[in-house]
Design a protein around this motif. Sequence first.
Motif, PDB file in Angstrom:
ATOM      1  N   ALA A 478     -31.426 -10.387 -19.366  1.00 29.59           N
ATOM      2  CA  ALA A 478     -32.028 -11.609 -19.191  1.00 29.59           C
ATOM      3  C   ALA A 478     -31.590 -11.942 -17.731  1.00 29.59           C
ATOM      4  O   ALA A 478     -32.595 -12.479 -16.879  1.00 29.59           O
ATOM      5  N   LEU A 479     -30.284 -12.042 -17.599  1.00 27.59           N
ATOM      6  CA  LEU A 479     -29.768 -12.567 -16.270  1.00 27.59           C
ATOM      7  C   LEU A 479     -30.609 -11.707 -15.176  1.00 27.59           C
ATOM      8  O   LEU A 479     -30.800 -11.915 -13.980  1.00 27.59           O
ATOM      9  N   LEU A 480     -30.353 -10.282 -15.275  1.00 31.86           N
ATOM     10  CA  LEU A 480     -30.978  -9.522 -14.129  1.00 31.86           C
ATOM     11  C   LEU A 480     -32.505  -9.369 -13.998  1.00 31.86           C
ATOM     12  O   LEU A 480     -32.740  -9.528 -12.717  1.00 31.86           O
ATOM     13  N   ILE A 481     -33.226  -9.817 -15.041  1.00 30.68           N
ATOM     14  CA  ILE A 481     -34.591  -9.939 -14.820  1.00 30.68           C
ATOM     15  C   ILE A 481     -35.008 -10.919 -13.975  1.00 30.68           C
ATOM     16  O   ILE A 481     -35.750 -11.168 -13.203  1.00 30.68           O
ATOM     17  N   VAL A 482     -34.200 -12.162 -14.577  1.00 34.36           N
ATOM     18  CA  VAL A 482     -34.487 -13.654 -14.020  1.00 34.36           C
ATOM     19  C   VAL A 482     -34.217 -13.545 -12.484  1.00 34.36           C
ATOM     20  O   VAL A 482     -34.788 -14.137 -11.613  1.00 34.36           O
ATOM     21  N   PHE A 483     -32.896 -12.943 -12.114  1.00 29.06           N
ATOM     22  CA  PHE A 483     -32.382 -12.837 -10.775  1.00 29.06           C
ATOM     23  C   PHE A 483     -33.586 -12.130  -9.822  1.00 29.06           C
ATOM     24  O   PHE A 483     -33.752 -12.601  -8.699  1.00 29.06           O
ATOM     25  N   VAL A 484     -33.952 -10.852 -10.299  1.00 30.86           N
ATOM     26  CA  VAL A 484     -34.850 -10.336  -9.507  1.00 30.86           C
ATOM     27  C   VAL A 484     -36.345 -11.054  -9.363  1.00 30.86           C
ATOM     28  O   VAL A 484     -36.865 -10.991  -8.374  1.00 30.86           O
ATOM     29  N   ASP A 485     -36.664 -11.594 -10.525  1.00 29.58           N
ATOM     30  CA  ASP A 485     -38.071 -12.250 -10.396  1.00 29.58           C
ATOM     31  C   ASP A 485     -37.858 -13.557  -9.467  1.00 29.58           C
ATOM     32  O   ASP A 485     -38.830 -13.949  -8.575  1.00 29.58           O
ATOM     33  N   VAL A 486     -36.717 -14.229  -9.231  1.00 33.32           N
ATOM     34  CA  VAL A 486     -36.367 -15.331  -8.404  1.00 33.32           C
ATOM     35  C   VAL A 486     -36.524 -14.728  -7.051  1.00 33.32           C
ATOM     36  O   VAL A 486     -36.949 -15.128  -6.095  1.00 33.32           O
ATOM     37  N   MET A 487     -35.954 -13.501  -6.746  1.00 32.40           N
ATOM     38  CA  MET A 487     -35.795 -12.720  -5.356  1.00 32.40           C
ATOM     39  C   MET A 487     -37.276 -12.619  -4.873  1.00 32.40           C
ATOM     40  O   MET A 487     -37.642 -12.572  -3.758  1.00 32.40           O
ATOM     41  N   LYS A 488     -38.209 -12.353  -5.860  1.00 29.90           N
ATOM     42  CA  LYS A 488     -39.590 -11.790  -5.502  1.00 29.90           C
ATOM     43  C   LYS A 488     -40.423 -13.211  -5.453  1.00 29.90           C
ATOM     44  O   LYS A 488     -41.716 -12.977  -4.718  1.00 29.90           O
ATOM     45  N   ASP A 502     -34.614 -20.433   4.783  1.00 28.78           N
ATOM     46  CA  ASP A 502     -35.644 -19.363   4.434  1.00 28.78           C
ATOM     47  C   ASP A 502     -34.973 -18.214   3.841  1.00 28.78           C
ATOM     48  O   ASP A 502     -33.922 -17.699   3.563  1.00 28.78           O
ATOM     49  N   THR A 503     -35.875 -17.441   2.774  1.00 29.86           N
ATOM     50  CA  THR A 503     -35.480 -16.238   2.087  1.00 29.86           C
ATOM     51  C   THR A 503     -35.986 -15.059   2.625  1.00 29.86           C
ATOM     52  O   THR A 503     -36.745 -14.996   3.564  1.00 29.86           O
ATOM     53  N   LEU A 504     -35.648 -13.803   1.994  1.00 26.80           N
ATOM     54  CA  LEU A 504     -36.128 -12.576   2.235  1.00 26.80           C
ATOM     55  C   LEU A 504     -37.650 -12.502   2.113  1.00 26.80           C
ATOM     56  O   LEU A 504     -38.324 -11.898   2.879  1.00 26.80           O
ATOM     57  N   ALA A 505     -37.867 -13.303   1.105  1.00 28.10           N
ATOM     58  CA  ALA A 505     -39.567 -13.445   0.516  1.00 28.10           C
ATOM     59  C   ALA A 505     -40.299 -14.063   1.613  1.00 28.10           C
ATOM     60  O   ALA A 505     -41.240 -13.866   2.005  1.00 28.10           O
ATOM     61  N   VAL A 506     -39.493 -14.979   2.140  1.00 28.50           N
ATOM     62  CA  VAL A 506     -40.418 -15.971   3.177  1.00 28.50           C
ATOM     63  C   VAL A 506     -40.518 -15.410   4.529  1.00 28.50           C
ATOM     64  O   VAL A 506     -41.353 -15.264   5.057  1.00 28.50           O
ATOM     65  N   GLN A 507     -39.087 -14.629   4.865  1.00 31.45           N
ATOM     66  CA  GLN A 507     -39.275 -13.816   6.041  1.00 31.45           C
ATOM     67  C   GLN A 507     -40.249 -12.851   6.044  1.00 31.45           C
ATOM     68  O   GLN A 507     -40.932 -12.853   7.247  1.00 31.45           O
ATOM     69  N   ALA A 508     -40.343 -12.135   5.181  1.00 30.02           N
ATOM     70  CA  ALA A 508     -41.261 -11.133   4.946  1.00 30.02           C
ATOM     71  C   ALA A 508     -42.666 -11.441   5.114  1.00 30.02           C
ATOM     72  O   ALA A 508     -43.432 -11.212   5.746  1.00 30.02           O
TER      73      ALA A 508
END
Length: 550
Positions: A478-488, A502-508
């Motif tokens: 659960a921690l891993l899935i939520v972590f990655v979903d937040v990154m995206k 800004d984050t990586l998603a915003v920069q991209a």
Amino acid sequence: MSNTQRLHHSRRLSALAWLVAALCILPMAAVAIAALGGGGETLRALAGSVLPRYAGTTAFLVLVVAIGTGVIGTATAWLVTATRFPGRRILEIALALPLTYPAYVLAYAYTDLLDHPGLVQSTLRDLTGWGPRDYWFPEIRSLGGAAAMLIFVLYPYVYLLARAAFLRQSATAYIAARTLGLGPWGAFFRVSVPVARPAIAGGVLLAMMETLADYGTVAYFGVQTFATGIYVSWFGLFDRAAAAQLALCLLVVALALATLERHQRQNQRHHDAGRRFERMEPVTLRGRAAAGAIIACSLPVFFGFLLPSGILIALASDTSQILFSPRYLGFLQHSLTLASIAALLTVGAAIAMGFNARIFPSRAAKTGLRIAGIGYAVPGGVIAVGLLFPFAAFDNALDRVMEAQFGIDTGLLITGSIWLMIAAYMVRFMAVALNTYESGLATVNPNMDAVARTLGYGPTPMLRRIHVPILQPAILTALLIVFVDVMKELPATLILRPFNYDTLAVQAHRLASDERLAEAAVPSLVIGAVGLLPVALLCWSIGRETRRRS
């Protein structure tokens, strides 16, 4: 433990569970109140201008993605489950890999490949000598292109659920259909698909909800949907009433899909094989049939993972963007900070709610779980708008009071911090954490709780010493899935991020919007690399199940 202490623990857990449920329902209530209070003039203006276009493109996009993911996910799940062909075990795992990327990353990669200056059209012009107006080529920046990107990354939802349903099916009905004269395809459509229908429909509905929530892909391709309309109304036109009313329209559709998805998930429990379970023996394919199966299962992996990965790597190798520069390390730090805090708080809240419903079962506890699980169906842009209304009002009211009473300018304490972003992530992904935790909790025998009570364990020691050690794999997942979903996550981050955070998603997204696709490849690859973590875990579990089945 005395009854008084047990009652104290019960009230504390229940209060925490309802606090989380209140946070999850707050943005939806705020959107509804703001939309209804915006007046009829704004709604009439929207209905006469952009609302029909938003509704039409959103409906078409959702319909095409539903059909595409349903066909690809169901067909590939059936092939790897019911047949044997060379490379099946590799493809069985690889078919989940497109989950690594968000759809907007694929949009950046395929635009570089298929746009007018891209490799495909440039090569075509070099080989034929044609000019720019001498030929027709499909436009990638279109509604159809957005649908294709979403299909490539969302079909694994249907594939994984359909595959699990096919594995649970008994071969009895299928064999009976074959003995009655039906061929393999006839038995597939008349028996196997209807039995697995709830799982397939559940996967399709999940893909439809993700399509409604998508902003990055449609915004980059210039497709006008409800998601882009909310962002343009809020930041482009500065019309909060219009943004709220568009968000309410999208919220109603999303909640309807969530209700259907929950209904389909409940129906999956009514298709058991019964006492006589006979596992279906896979059919060995040879010749053209085997080649067809290999091609059918390889194409989604190629277009959804291998080809975009190759394009992004090639783009990143030709750019001056350096991942380990101070600027990019700042983006990475922001992304990791937000994802880590949101994952810990979201999973912690999910554990508290799930454990409370287990130890103190009541209608109120179950209602709280259902309320907390609604957020996954609500797009990030809707959640962001819904949280901004009440917390901006609170910040402004507090600032006025502090200025009048003490001469202190408090500014934007909540809306100007990362905590509102984390609250949005918690609302959006609470259902993911709850479902993962509850699936692990279902494996814990209730008798263990009874034994713990007889040994004097209260709720908190029972959770800490018994449940958490047993459920460690589910909690880590659960921690891993939520972590990655937040990154995206992109739309909520774009709306709620503080200035210069800004984050990586915003920069991209920013680089791609400026047509700097080579530079956008660097943060996109990092997002995809982080996404490999849960997919690798998923592939490992698939491989373990495959070995056990064989």
